[in-house]
Every structure is written in structure tokens, then in C-alpha cells.
Design an enzyme around this catalytic site. Structure first.
Site, mmCIF file in Angstrom:
data_model
loop_
_atom_site.group_PDB
_atom_site.id
_atom_site.type_symbol
_atom_site.label_atom_id
_atom_site.label_comp_id
_atom_site.label_asym_id
_atom_site.label_seq_id
_atom_site.Cartn_x
_atom_site.Cartn_y
_atom_site.Cartn_z
ATOM 1 C CG PHE A 13 -1.671 1.213 1.513
ATOM 2 C CD1 PHE A 13 -2.493 1.799 0.568
ATOM 3 C CD2 PHE A 13 -1.561 1.817 2.764
ATOM 4 C CE1 PHE A 13 -3.192 2.963 0.846
ATOM 5 C CE2 PHE A 13 -2.252 2.978 3.054
ATOM 6 C CZ PHE A 13 -3.067 3.559 2.096
ATOM 7 C CB VAL A 35 9.618 -7.548 -4.951
ATOM 8 C CG1 VAL A 35 8.898 -6.232 -5.227
ATOM 9 C CG2 VAL A 35 10.590 -7.861 -6.087
ATOM 10 C CB ALA A 38 12.916 -9.935 -9.785
ATOM 11 C CB ALA A 71 9.337 -5.277 3.381
ATOM 12 N NE ARG A 73 5.276 -12.930 9.456
ATOM 13 C CZ ARG A 73 4.726 -13.429 8.347
ATOM 14 N NH1 ARG A 73 3.455 -13.173 8.064
ATOM 15 N NH2 ARG A 73 5.437 -14.153 7.510
ATOM 16 C CB SER A 116 4.476 0.938 14.534
ATOM 17 O OG SER A 116 3.208 1.060 15.147
ATOM 18 C CE1 TYR A 141 4.180 -4.405 12.486
ATOM 19 C CE2 TYR A 141 3.141 -2.649 13.753
ATOM 20 C CZ TYR A 141 3.785 -3.087 12.607
ATOM 21 O OH TYR A 141 4.055 -2.187 11.595
ATOM 22 C CE LYS A 145 7.314 -2.343 11.701
ATOM 23 N NZ LYS A 145 8.018 -2.090 10.430
ATOM 24 N N GLY A 190 -23.825 2.392 3.561
ATOM 25 C CA GLY A 190 -24.923 2.884 4.378
ATOM 26 C C GLY A 190 -25.224 2.024 5.579
#
Length: 313
Positions: A13, A35, A38, A71, A73, A116, A141, A145, A190
């Protein structure tokens, strides 16, 4: 300053937005997509292998000036995992430090690490979080970090590679995953939401464009090296207020029911959804004064403009 920039998590994202920004004509940058494997999606790619051994034994492209490390988890794939922290550590700590060592050995000048705000903690009350706060990560998490941050500072001292740490809160934008994406879909459809009375909490968010702008700024700014920065839009909002403004951006009113906060909290406890309740009912504010003053940086996109961009089909 010009040069080649490795962007890990380039297909994610935030990564896609960073790649697009660096590829803009006149940016002076040559982005390289980091990545797992590739596959010819980006103009130039570097296969870094599985997240659990990120960058280990991989020869980084020559001539890299900087790395933006996105990148990592964010979730444990198997909820029955006996030790979730170890799962996060394998990727977010060991993988990050593998990559950073490779980068230092390759002569990379600057390593920008996206951490984070959870490193600061989960909830604010009397005042907003700052970069000077004693870290208080509450979840595996966030602990991973924080441990990665500590390892990077040690590596910077050993090698001289410049490290910059960015701690964002919830990031929203077009195609945002997670909680924001769900809230957007609910308002769009809605769906009546029992959050109309959640008007006294305050949450900091950051638009995707604002986060990307800060990351690009930190690639070159001389004052960024060795610093930790918090980032946000500069305007905090209650949960009910956010939903109403999402509705405004969608040009359809959010359907909010005024269920008392104590009822919502009690219901969440009974259903085992304490974490969801915390994210919707409590406050989490960040103070970006240090970011503004050190870098002369201002969020280029307002909260309302960020929401308008987020809801574009």
C-alpha cells in the site's frame, strides 16, 4: 541529492506510492523495487527473498544511495502460534537487521526505517505522544518494531550509515487495508454504525500522501540523520467525527447511532473484542512539533483532502 533508492515492500500500500513519487520526472531519483521475487512488475527490481530471512545472502544492486524499508510482518498468519513475538521478530527484527547490514556493507548512505507509533504505546490521555517519550510498546508487533529500531541505532554507531526512524499512526488513502478500509466500506454501503456517541476521543491519522512526502524528505534532509520522527496530518479527530467526514467525502451521510460508549466497551469485553474497542473508543494522539521544527516540514495534504483522495474509486 540524486541517487538510487531501494524501496522494500514496493508492491504494498505505501510502497507503491513511494515508488510512484520517486519515479516522477525531475525527482532525481532512480527507485529500485525491493520485492520477494523479481517478476517484472517494476522497471527495476531486486529480489530479496522471503521475509523471514530478508536480504540475507542477497547481493544488493550497485550504486544504492539510500533504502526506504517498508516491508515487514504486521499480522501473525496462524492465530494458534505459541509465540507470536518470535514470528514478528524473525521478520521485523532479524530481517530488518539482515538488510541493514547488507546496506551498510554496500556503502548505502542513509537507511529510512518505517516503524510504528505503537512503539510509544496504545493510548494517550493527558497529552500526545512525542519522540522523547520512553518507549512502551504493548503488543508483539510494536515490540518487534522497537527492537528493530534499537538494532539499527547500534548498527549506525558501528558503521556510520545514517539511520532515520519514522513512526506513523494509522495510514489511510486509496485502497487502504485494515480498519480504515472497513470503515470506509461500511459508510459507503450505508451500514448503521453504533458510534455516534464516540465524540470525545481524539485520534491522529496520516494521509498516504503526507507519509510519502515525509519519507522522501528524510532521504536527503541533512537534519534527518539520527532522528526519530512522528508523523500525522496535524489535525486530530474523534471516531464519530472521522466517520462523518468520510461521509462528506463520499457525498453520503454516515449513519451513526448514539450508543453510549460504556455500552460499546462492555459489549466488546463480552465478545472478546477489547482490541477493536480500543482502536475505536480510545484516544491516540501524536505531536509532530519535532518533525516540523527539525525538517521545516508541513503535511502537504489536509485531513479532508486526504479523505477525498482516499474515497476516489
Amino acid at each position: 541529492m540524486n541517487g538510487r533508492v531501494l524501496v522494500t515492500g514496493a508492491s504494498g500500500f505505501v510502497g507503491r506510492a513511494v515508488m510512484a513519487r520517486l519515479a516522477e520526472e525531475g525527482s532525481g531519483r532512480a527507485p529500485v523495487a525491493g520485492v520477494r521475487r523479481a517478476a517484472g512488475v517494476f522497471r527495476e527490481e531486486c529480489g530479496l527473498g522471503p521475509l523471514e530471512a530478508f536480504g540475507a545472502g542477497v547481493a544488493l544492486p550497485e550504486g544504492l544511495d539510500a533504502v526506504v524499508h517498508l516491508a515487514g510482518r504486521a499480522h501473525v498468519p496462524d492465530e494458534s502460534e505459541a509465540d507470536p513475538l518470535e514470528v514478528f521478530r524473525r521478520v521485523n527484527v532479524e530481517g530488518t537487521l539482515n538488510l541493514a547490514r547488507q546496506a551498510a556493507q554496500a556503502g548505502v548512505r542513509r537507511f529510512v526505517f518505517v516503524s510504528s507509533v505503537g512503539v510509544n504505546g496504545n493510548v494517550t490521555s493527558a497529552r500526545a505522544f512525542t519522540e522523547r517519550d520512553v518507549p512502551a510498546p504493548q503488543e508483539p508487533y510494536a515490540v518487534s518494531k522497537y527492537e528493530a529500531e534499537q538494532g539499527l541505532w547500534e548498527l549506525a554507531a558501528e558503521t556510520g550509515m545514517e539511520v532515520v526512524v519514522i513512526r506513523p499512526p494509522l495510514v489511510y488513502g486509496p485502497g487502504a487495508p485494515g480498519n480504515f478500509g472497513r470503515l470506509l466500506r461500511w459508510v459507503q454501503r450505508g451500514v448503521p454504525l453504533p458510534l455516534g456517541a464516540v465524540s470525545r476521543n481524539r485520534r491522529s491519522l496520516v494521509a498516504l500522501d503526507n507519509l510519502v512526502d515525509l519519507l522522501v524528505t528524510c532521504l536527503d534532509h541533512p537534519a534527518a540523520a539520527g532522528e526519530t520522527f512522528l508523523v500525522a496530518d496535524g489535525e486530530d479527530v474523534s471516531t464519530a467525527g472521522l466517520l462523518r467526514r468520510v461521509g462528506d467525502a463520499l457525498d453520503r451521510p454516515a449513519r451513526l447511532l448514539p450508543v453510549p460508549v460504556w455500552v460499546l466497551r462492555a459489549g466488546a469485553v463480552a465478545l472478546g473484542r477489547r482490541e477493536m474497542a480500543r482502536r475505536l473508543l480510545d484516544s491516540l494522539q501524536v505531536d509532530i512539533s519535532h518533525t516540523r521544527e527539525t525538517l521545516g516540514w508541513e503535511p502537504p495534504v489536509s485531513l479532508d483532502e486526504g479523505l477525498r483522495r482516499a474515497v476516489v474509486p
